[in-house]
Design an enzyme around this catalytic site. Structure first.
Site, PDB file in Angstrom:
ATOM      1  N   HIS A  65       0.841  -1.193   0.000  1.00  8.66           N
ATOM      2  CA  HIS A  65       0.000   0.000   0.000  1.00  8.66           C
ATOM      3  C   HIS A  65       0.878   1.244   0.000  1.00  8.66           C
ATOM      4  CE1 HIS A  65      -3.802  -1.945   1.992  1.00  8.66           C
ATOM      5  NE2 HIS A  65      -3.818  -2.051   0.684  1.00  8.66           N
TER       6      HIS A  65
ATOM      7  N   SER B 191      -0.683   2.316   6.283  1.00  9.35           N
ATOM      8  CA  SER B 191      -1.031   2.819   7.617  1.00  9.35           C
ATOM      9  C   SER B 191       0.157   2.698   8.570  1.00  9.35           C
ATOM     10  CB  SER B 191      -2.191   2.026   8.214  1.00  9.35           C
ATOM     11  OG  SER B 191      -3.353   2.220   7.461  1.00  9.35           O
ATOM     12  N   TYR B 192       1.055   1.753   8.262  1.00 15.65           N
ATOM     13  CA  TYR B 192       2.197   1.480   9.155  1.00 15.65           C
ATOM     14  C   TYR B 192       3.492   1.523   8.344  1.00 15.65           C
ATOM     15  CZ  TYR B 192      -1.666  -0.016  12.029  1.00 15.65           C
ATOM     16  OH  TYR B 192      -2.851  -0.044  12.721  1.00 15.65           O
ATOM     17  N   TYR B 193       4.417   2.365   8.793  1.00 15.11           N
ATOM     18  CA  TYR B 193       5.633   2.603   8.013  1.00 15.11           C
ATOM     19  C   TYR B 193       6.774   1.672   8.400  1.00 15.11           C
ATOM     20  CZ  TYR B 193       3.219   6.644   6.173  1.00 15.11           C
ATOM     21  OH  TYR B 193       2.303   7.458   5.551  1.00 15.11           O
TER      22      TYR B 193
ATOM     23  N   HIS C 264       6.026  -3.978   4.570  1.00 20.60           N
ATOM     24  CA  HIS C 264       5.257  -5.222   4.634  1.00 20.60           C
ATOM     25  C   HIS C 264       4.481  -5.404   3.340  1.00 20.60           C
ATOM     26  CE1 HIS C 264       2.602  -1.990   6.079  1.00 20.60           C
ATOM     27  NE2 HIS C 264       1.638  -2.671   5.492  1.00 20.60           N
TER      28      HIS C 264
ATOM     29  N   HIS D 273       1.056  -7.353   1.368  1.00 16.95           N
ATOM     30  CA  HIS D 273      -0.251  -7.972   1.515  1.00 16.95           C
ATOM     31  C   HIS D 273      -0.299  -9.168   0.570  1.00 16.95           C
ATOM     32  CE1 HIS D 273      -2.012  -4.314   3.552  1.00 16.95           C
ATOM     33  NE2 HIS D 273      -0.913  -3.812   3.001  1.00 16.95           N
TER      34      HIS D 273
HETATM   35  P1  M7G Z   1      -1.203  -1.175   5.816  1.00 17.70           P
HETATM   36  O1  M7G Z   1      -1.213  -1.093   4.342  1.00 17.70           O
HETATM   37  O2  M7G Z   1      -0.095  -0.477   6.542  1.00 17.70           O
HETATM   38  O3  M7G Z   1      -2.524  -0.644   6.450  1.00 17.70           O
HETATM   39  O4  M7G Z   1      -1.193  -2.710   6.172  1.00 17.70           O
HETATM   40  P2  M7G Z   1      -4.046  -0.871   6.119  1.00 17.70           P
HETATM   41  O5  M7G Z   1      -4.188  -1.926   5.088  1.00 17.70           O
HETATM   42  O6  M7G Z   1      -4.614  -1.288   7.475  1.00 17.70           O
HETATM   43  O7  M7G Z   1      -4.507   0.474   5.708  1.00 17.70           O
HETATM   44  C1  M7G Z   1      -1.057  -3.200   7.461  1.00 17.70           C
HETATM   45  C2  M7G Z   1      -1.637  -4.592   7.486  1.00 17.70           C
HETATM   46  O8  M7G Z   1      -1.350  -5.211   8.740  1.00 17.70           O
HETATM   47  C3  M7G Z   1      -3.156  -4.567   7.357  1.00 17.70           C
HETATM   48  O9  M7G Z   1      -3.565  -5.503   6.390  1.00 17.70           O
HETATM   49  C4  M7G Z   1      -3.632  -4.899   8.764  1.00 17.70           C
HETATM   50  O10 M7G Z   1      -4.869  -5.596   8.760  1.00 17.70           O
HETATM   51  C5  M7G Z   1      -2.527  -5.759   9.303  1.00 17.70           C
HETATM   52  N1  M7G Z   1      -2.405  -5.670  10.763  1.00 17.70           N
HETATM   53  C6  M7G Z   1      -2.472  -4.545  11.509  1.00 17.70           C
HETATM   54  N2  M7G Z   1      -2.278  -4.860  12.816  1.00 17.70           N
HETATM   55  C7  M7G Z   1      -2.275  -3.892  13.908  1.00 17.70           C
HETATM   56  C8  M7G Z   1      -2.057  -6.206  12.898  1.00 17.70           C
HETATM   57  C9  M7G Z   1      -1.744  -7.089  13.978  1.00 17.70           C
HETATM   58  O11 M7G Z   1      -1.614  -6.733  15.148  1.00 17.70           O
HETATM   59  N3  M7G Z   1      -1.566  -8.410  13.631  1.00 17.70           N
HETATM   60  C10 M7G Z   1      -1.697  -8.861  12.342  1.00 17.70           C
HETATM   61  N4  M7G Z   1      -1.528 -10.171  12.129  1.00 17.70           N
HETATM   62  N5  M7G Z   1      -1.970  -8.030  11.313  1.00 17.70           N
HETATM   63  C11 M7G Z   1      -2.147  -6.719  11.582  1.00 17.70           C
END
Ligand code: M7G
Length: 300
Positions: free
Chosen positions: A230, A234-236, A239, A241
């Site tokens: 992405h 949301s998290y830098y 990672h 998907h």
């Molecule tokens: P992103 O693209 O940074 O954010 O992906 P967004 O898709 O939420 O906008 C972060 C991914 O990590 C997302 O698919 C979240 O569902 C997943 N995720 C977030 N958290 C806080 C956790 C967690 O604690 N455990 C797991 N297994 N996945 C998480």
């Protein structure tokens, strides 16, 4: 359990957002006077169950005709539920929730942003630095402190390694909506903007391993997977998907202007080592994002 008691004492403040297509609703409330968010999602039909010849008599509990006309009949129904194999819903509790969490799940106006390299350097880099800290705790818990280790599918602890595990978005039951998250060990890549031609081999290795592991674990072939990042995430912390192609994801998760295929990233880096440093990147951003609050960024 902690979850049960939190749900028991949850005091609703307001609904944040409702999506009738993904059948998801997010609620803001308090638990013991601290902010809490609950996201409820109705689960989809489990395809394995649907393949049984008498599945309808198994899953339809009650039905009541709404109307009928010629050969058409439509009805309301309740479905039998089973917490292990056929849950009716999935829920996420975020507690205590920060302002950033609340803003993320709140309904908000969207804007298309075309981010130039200059905008990135001037506004996004400082924003990313500010967003690292506590917000990445769950990531470091997984990487370095054994969090979610019962469900981790693969963990290579070397410098070039990563963790592959079920994403929070997945119910862990239905293969049709399989959603895995791949988190890299290295902490020096915040987003696609940090990738260069030097990462090509590194990324290819990760991709191959993901395909291998996912096939052996779930029987899904490489051409049944959508592997993407992405931007903005949301998290830098870098990672990926990993999602069943049959699953459109939740909300805007796989939309143009948000998702970038890993294959395209690799090809772009092969074509130009500094592709992601030189290019403008277009994406959709909600007004609640910390970035949108920056006047210079907004007016660029
Ligand atoms: P992103 O693209 O940074 O954010 O992906 P967004 O898709 O939420 O906008 C972060 C991914 O990590 C997302 O698919 C979240 O569902 C997943 N995720 C977030 N958290 C806080 C956790 C967690 O604690 N455990 C797991 N297994 N996945 C998480």
């Amino acid at each position: 359990s902690n979850l049960d008691s939190a749900l028991q004492s949850f005091k609703l403040e307001r609904a944040l957002d409702v999506d009738t297509q993904t059948k998801t609703a997010a609620f803001l409330g308090t638990v013991d006077n601290q902010a809490a968010i609950v996201i409820l999602e109705k689960t989809d039909l489990k395809t394995e169950a649907v393949s049984e010849r008498n599945f309808l008599s198994h899953i339809v509990e009650q039905s009541k005709v709404i109307n009928s006309n010629d050969v058409y009949t439509w009805a309301k129904a309740t479905l039998k539920q089973d917490l292990n194999d056929f849950p009716a819903a999935k829920l996420i509790l975020i507690y205590p929730a920060t302002e950033t969490h609340i803003r993320k799940y709140d309904s908000q106006k969207l804007h298309y942003v075309r981010e130039t390299p200059e905008m990135y350097r001037q506004f996004v880099v400082p924003h990313i630095e500010a967003m690292k800290g506590d917000r990445l705790k769950w990531v470091y818990n997984i990487l370095f402190h054994g969090a979610e280790s019962e469900t981790v599918i693969y963990h290579d602890e070397s410098q070039a390694g990563f963790v592959l595990l079920p994403d929070m978005k997945w119910d862990g039951v239905n293969l049709a909506s399989l959603y895995l998250c791949c988190i890299v060990n290295r902490t020096d890549i915040a987003s696609v903007r940090d990738l260069t031609g030097d990462h090509v081999k590194y990324l290819k290795n990760i991709q191959n391993k993901i395909k291998d592991v996912t096939f052996h674990r779930y029987g899904l072939k490489p051409d049944q997977l959508r592997i993407f990042v992405h931007y903005q995430p949301s998290y830098y912390h870098f990672h990926l998907h990993v999602v069943n192609i049959a699953h459109p994801g939740l909300g805007d998760g796989i939309n143009v202007g948000k998702a970038i295929l890993l294959d395209d990233i690799i090809d772009n880096l092969v074509a130009d080592k500094e592709f992601y440093q030189k290019r403008s990147i277009g994406y959709v951003l909600g007004e609640n994002s910390g970035l949108w609050k920056i006047e210079g960024y907004r007016n660029s």
